[in-house]
Design a protein around this motif. Structure first.
Motif, PDB file in Angstrom:
ATOM      1  N   TYR B 180       1.178  -1.388  -0.131  1.00  0.00           N
ATOM      2  CA  TYR B 180       0.064   0.286   0.121  1.00  0.00           C
ATOM      3  C   TYR B 180       0.839   0.926   0.086  1.00  0.00           C
ATOM      4  CZ  TYR B 180      -4.047  -2.444   0.477  1.00  0.00           C
ATOM      5  OH  TYR B 180      -5.432  -3.141   0.162  1.00  0.00           O
ATOM      6  N   GLY B 181       1.807   1.706  -0.991  1.00  0.00           N
ATOM      7  CA  GLY B 181       2.333   2.570  -0.956  1.00  0.00           C
ATOM      8  C   GLY B 181       2.113   3.478  -1.930  1.00  0.00           C
ATOM      9  N   GLY B 182       0.813   3.610  -2.542  1.00  0.00           N
ATOM     10  CA  GLY B 182       0.473   4.723  -3.800  1.00  0.00           C
ATOM     11  C   GLY B 182       1.508   4.642  -5.217  1.00  0.00           C
ATOM     12  N   LEU B 183       2.210   5.722  -4.952  1.00  0.00           N
ATOM     13  CA  LEU B 183       2.892   5.940  -5.986  1.00  0.00           C
ATOM     14  C   LEU B 183       4.072   4.883  -5.887  1.00  0.00           C
ATOM     15  CD1 LEU B 183       2.407   9.621  -6.347  1.00  0.00           C
ATOM     16  CD2 LEU B 183       2.099   7.349  -8.353  1.00  0.00           C
ATOM     17  N   GLY B 184       4.790   5.070  -4.975  1.00  0.00           N
ATOM     18  CA  GLY B 184       5.209   3.800  -4.148  1.00  0.00           C
ATOM     19  C   GLY B 184       5.820   2.221  -4.829  1.00  0.00           C
ATOM     20  N   ASP B 185       4.491   1.924  -5.207  1.00  0.00           N
ATOM     21  CA  ASP B 185       4.044   0.576  -6.082  1.00  0.00           C
ATOM     22  C   ASP B 185       4.386   1.035  -7.692  1.00  0.00           C
ATOM     23  OD1 ASP B 185       3.183   0.104  -3.284  1.00  0.00           O
ATOM     24  OD2 ASP B 185       0.807   0.254  -3.965  1.00  0.00           O
ATOM     25  N   LEU B 186       4.557   1.971  -7.848  1.00  0.00           N
ATOM     26  CA  LEU B 186       4.954   2.310  -8.976  1.00  0.00           C
ATOM     27  C   LEU B 186       5.996   1.766  -9.225  1.00  0.00           C
ATOM     28  CD1 LEU B 186       2.518   4.808 -11.011  1.00  0.00           C
ATOM     29  CD2 LEU B 186       2.079   1.945 -10.914  1.00  0.00           C
ATOM     30  N   ILE B 187       6.795   3.076  -8.250  1.00  0.00           N
ATOM     31  CA  ILE B 187       7.741   3.181  -8.307  1.00  0.00           C
ATOM     32  C   ILE B 187       8.957   1.540  -8.317  1.00  0.00           C
ATOM     33  CG2 ILE B 187      10.554   3.724  -6.882  1.00  0.00           C
ATOM     34  CD1 ILE B 187       8.356   6.218  -6.039  1.00  0.00           C
ATOM     35  N   SER B 188       7.985   1.118  -6.908  1.00  0.00           N
ATOM     36  CA  SER B 188       8.654  -0.482  -7.075  1.00  0.00           C
ATOM     37  C   SER B 188       8.818  -1.049  -8.324  1.00  0.00           C
ATOM     38  CB  SER B 188       8.112  -1.057  -6.045  1.00  0.00           C
ATOM     39  OG  SER B 188       9.040  -2.625  -5.539  1.00  0.00           O
ATOM     40  N   HIS B 189       7.663  -1.573  -8.260  1.00  0.00           N
ATOM     41  CA  HIS B 189       7.174  -2.253  -9.775  1.00  0.00           C
ATOM     42  C   HIS B 189       8.667  -1.549 -10.378  1.00  0.00           C
ATOM     43  CE1 HIS B 189       5.335  -3.170 -13.284  1.00  0.00           C
ATOM     44  NE2 HIS B 189       5.134  -4.579 -12.995  1.00  0.00           N
ATOM     45  N   GLY B 190       8.364  -0.274 -11.443  1.00  0.00           N
ATOM     46  CA  GLY B 190       9.373   0.007 -12.207  1.00  0.00           C
ATOM     47  C   GLY B 190      11.072  -0.096 -12.179  1.00  0.00           C
ATOM     48  N   VAL B 191      11.366  -0.099 -10.637  1.00  0.00           N
ATOM     49  CA  VAL B 191      13.017  -0.640 -10.231  1.00  0.00           C
ATOM     50  C   VAL B 191      13.006  -2.688 -10.454  1.00  0.00           C
ATOM     51  CG1 VAL B 191      14.558  -0.837  -8.579  1.00  0.00           C
ATOM     52  CG2 VAL B 191      13.494   0.297  -8.451  1.00  0.00           C
ATOM     53  N   GLN B 192      11.598  -3.239 -10.370  1.00  0.00           N
ATOM     54  CA  GLN B 192      12.045  -4.633 -10.642  1.00  0.00           C
ATOM     55  C   GLN B 192      12.199  -5.015 -12.350  1.00  0.00           C
ATOM     56  OE1 GLN B 192       9.098  -6.031  -7.672  1.00  0.00           O
ATOM     57  NE2 GLN B 192      10.018  -5.063  -6.107  1.00  0.00           N
ATOM     58  N   ARG B 193      10.993  -4.677 -12.727  1.00  0.00           N
ATOM     59  CA  ARG B 193      11.229  -4.417 -14.013  1.00  0.00           C
ATOM     60  C   ARG B 193      11.877  -3.863 -15.147  1.00  0.00           C
ATOM     61  NH1 ARG B 193       6.110  -7.145 -14.726  1.00  0.00           N
ATOM     62  NH2 ARG B 193       6.840  -8.884 -12.963  1.00  0.00           N
ATOM     63  N   ASP B 194      13.181  -2.754 -14.270  1.00  0.00           N
ATOM     64  CA  ASP B 194      14.011  -2.118 -15.229  1.00  0.00           C
ATOM     65  C   ASP B 194      12.983  -1.086 -16.423  1.00  0.00           C
ATOM     66  OD1 ASP B 194      15.657  -0.576 -15.693  1.00  0.00           O
ATOM     67  OD2 ASP B 194      16.265  -1.932 -17.585  1.00  0.00           O
ATOM     68  N   PHE B 195      11.700  -0.600 -15.003  1.00  0.00           N
ATOM     69  CA  PHE B 195      10.473   0.063 -16.659  1.00  0.00           C
ATOM     70  C   PHE B 195      10.778   1.540 -16.189  1.00  0.00           C
ATOM     71  CE2 PHE B 195       6.245  -0.404 -17.107  1.00  0.00           C
ATOM     72  CZ  PHE B 195       6.663   0.848 -18.436  1.00  0.00           C
ATOM     73  N   ARG B 196      11.096   2.266 -16.479  1.00  0.00           N
ATOM     74  CA  ARG B 196      12.306   3.550 -16.500  1.00  0.00           C
ATOM     75  C   ARG B 196      10.827   4.719 -16.512  1.00  0.00           C
ATOM     76  NH1 ARG B 196      18.316   3.499 -19.332  1.00  0.00           N
ATOM     77  NH2 ARG B 196      18.910   2.635 -17.780  1.00  0.00           N
ATOM     78  N   ALA B 197       9.642   4.482 -17.289  1.00  0.00           N
ATOM     79  CA  ALA B 197       9.327   5.681 -17.415  1.00  0.00           C
ATOM     80  C   ALA B 197       8.120   5.881 -16.801  1.00  0.00           C
ATOM     81  CB  ALA B 197       8.095   5.167 -18.656  1.00  0.00           C
ATOM     82  N   GLU B 198       8.115   3.894 -16.118  1.00  0.00           N
ATOM     83  CA  GLU B 198       6.707   4.244 -15.179  1.00  0.00           C
ATOM     84  C   GLU B 198       8.006   4.575 -13.465  1.00  0.00           C
ATOM     85  OE1 GLU B 198       6.143   0.212 -13.806  1.00  0.00           O
ATOM     86  OE2 GLU B 198       4.351   0.300 -13.335  1.00  0.00           O
ATOM     87  N   LEU B 199       8.891   4.437 -13.991  1.00  0.00           N
ATOM     88  CA  LEU B 199       9.333   4.936 -12.494  1.00  0.00           C
ATOM     89  C   LEU B 199       9.935   6.373 -12.541  1.00  0.00           C
ATOM     90  CD1 LEU B 199      11.759   4.419 -10.215  1.00  0.00           C
ATOM     91  CD2 LEU B 199      13.507   3.851 -11.506  1.00  0.00           C
TER      92      LEU B 199
END
Lengths: 252, 232
Positions: B180-199
């Protein structure tokens, strides 16, 4: 609560302390990170802040850098550094995977409290004391070293203490981006639904944080040239009046 | 359909092969997901701040009456804020589980530590002669507090609230530990998948959110304390 019992069992199990990813190894990793980042930030930030405070220039910048530092999410900055081509998540000597990215983030987050308190501490030296120093024929360098610096030291030390707390917290968060440190115990525990391990890591992180804070408070009292009574909280309440921004958590 | 569309115009700027930092296409394609995260982020932040205020106010009022309690309260709040957020959240999990409540309570505790200090400082900043004058005019304790002391303490309290709000926005991202991190969930996902735009999008939104909330609070303060407008 069953979870508490399991956490206790995890903490009492010698296997969870030893080994490559054990608590001891992670603790040493995080202490090394914290110490390196704090020293680097002090070498970078304090001379600048003290010099600006001595000259009485750049106050707006020095005071507001703390506010900006607070608005930048620790986690987001760490994530950006790790995902970038440089420094990325490569190994960095004894600091482990993503160590350089973590170190850079730690130094950046340690700078604001150091700069703000260094500057405020120098500015708060009473002007009549400075005039008295001039009147005694002290050169600016003498005045800086023998009058202003000792009087500013408690506020500067309070900034170092804040920076220490901040760096420790940030080093823990580094684990969310697969960085080194004790936070890994927590995130690994949560990732594997092993909440006892997560709790155990959290307990160790919190205890070490409190020990560091108490040690820093003791050092701060020791460097105060004019102790003002035994009240344990006077440094928070008194020494940075009206600029209490410097005393507040900075996104830990 | 989307695959065909992508094949027509080459890989989109957030495809794995391009992986650009800034990509408007990503924002357009995933706007629902981004909005959800943004709303969650705001709700968690506001709930945490409300919780912090609700506890800080009575605590500060009691602490003001009892000096011994004041040092205990300040000592406790220093202790809480010393504990890193990533360690505080797991310590709450046995009580609240993996829920948004864990994040709200954890961040509420951090906000509380700032707000209690701000309230005590604010009430202390009320000049004694003003208090005496109010007493001379027949103000009782309750009316003095609501009509005289709180309004005069407001500038200091609002400064504390701004600090608490901005740091709570930043800290909410860590809530991703319990999902439950709001935008933090997107950041976390972005790091794990190396998804720069999301991050990058999530990180920028975090900072924008902090700035917007800060501006709102400044405006609120202007409205609540019109007499300070000239001094600023």
């Amino acid at each position: 609560m069953d979870l508490f019992a399991e956490t206790g069992r995890y903490l009492l199990d010698p296997d969870s302390w030893t080994g490559a990813g054990g608590l001891v190894a992670r603790l040493l990793e995080q202490l090394l990170l914290t110490a390196t980042a704090l020293v680097a930030a002090m070498l970078l930030g304090l001379p600048l802040a003290l010099w600006l405070g001595h000259l009485g220039k750049g106050g707006f910048l020095a005071v507001n850098v703390s506010n900006v530092g607070r608005a930048v999410p620790t986690f987001a900055l760490l994530a950006l550094l790790v995902a970038a081509d440089w420094p990325g998540s490569a190994d960095f000597g004894p600091y482990g995977r993503a160590g350089l990215a973590t170190l850079i983030a730690l130094v950046l987050f340690a700078l604001p409290p150091l700069i703000t308190n260094g500057y405020v501490g120098m500015r708060e030296v009473p002007s009549d004391v400075q005039e008295a120093a001039d009147g005694m024929g002290m050169s600016p360098v003498q005045r800086f070293r023998r009058v202003e610096l000792p009087l500013a030291l408690p506020v500067v030390a309070s900034g170092v203490r804040l920076a220490l707390v901040q760096v420790w917290a940030t080093a823990t968060i580094a684990a969310l981006v697969a960085g080194p440190g004790l936070g890994r115990i927590i995130t690994e525990g949560f990732a594997r639904n092993d909440y006892a391990q997560g709790m155990a890591g959290a307990v160790v992180v919190a205890l070490v944080a409190l020990v560091l804070e108490l040690a820093a408070a003791a050092v701060q009292r020791a460097v105060d040239p004019m102790p003002r009574g035994p009240s344990p909280d006077r440094d928070d309440a008194v020494s940075v009046p009206s600029t209490t921004v410097a005393e507040a958590p900075t996104g830990s | 359909m989307t695959i065909l569309g992508a094949a027509d115009s080459g890989p989109s700027c957030y495809s794995r092969f391009v992986n650009e930092w800034f990509c408007w296409q990503y924002v357009e394609d995933r706007h629902e997901q981004i909005t959800d995260a943004l709303v969650e982020h705001v709700l968690i932040t506001l709930a945490a701040l409300a919780l912090g205020i609700a506890i800080a106010l009575p605590l500060a009022l009691v602490a003001r009456r009892l000096p011994r309690l004041e040092s205990a309260v300040l000592g406790f709040s220093t202790g809480v804020y010393t504990v890193p957020s990533l360690a505080l959240l797991p310590l709450l999990v046995p009580f609240t589980g993996l829920s948004a409540a864990t994040v709200v309570i954890g961040l509420g505790l951090y906000a509380l530590t700032i707000l209690v200090r701000a309230l005590l400082d604010g009430l202390r900043s009320v000049p004694d002669d003003v208090r005496e004058a109010a007493r001379g005019l027949g103000y009782g304790r309750a009316r003095m507090l609501t009509r005289i002391e709180m309004p005069l303490a407001l500038p200091v309290v609002m400064a504390g609230l701004r600090v608490a709000a901005v740091s709570t926005i930043a800290l909410t991202t860590v809530g991703t530990l319990v999902a439950y991190g709001g935008l933090g969930d997107l950041i976390s996902h972005g790091v794990q998948r190396d998804f720069r735009a999301e991050l990058m999008t999530a990180a920028v939104l975090c900072v924008v959110l902090a700035v917007v909330l800060d501006v709102v609070l400044v405006l609120l303060q202007r409205v609540l304390t019109p007499w300070t407008a000239g001094a600023r």
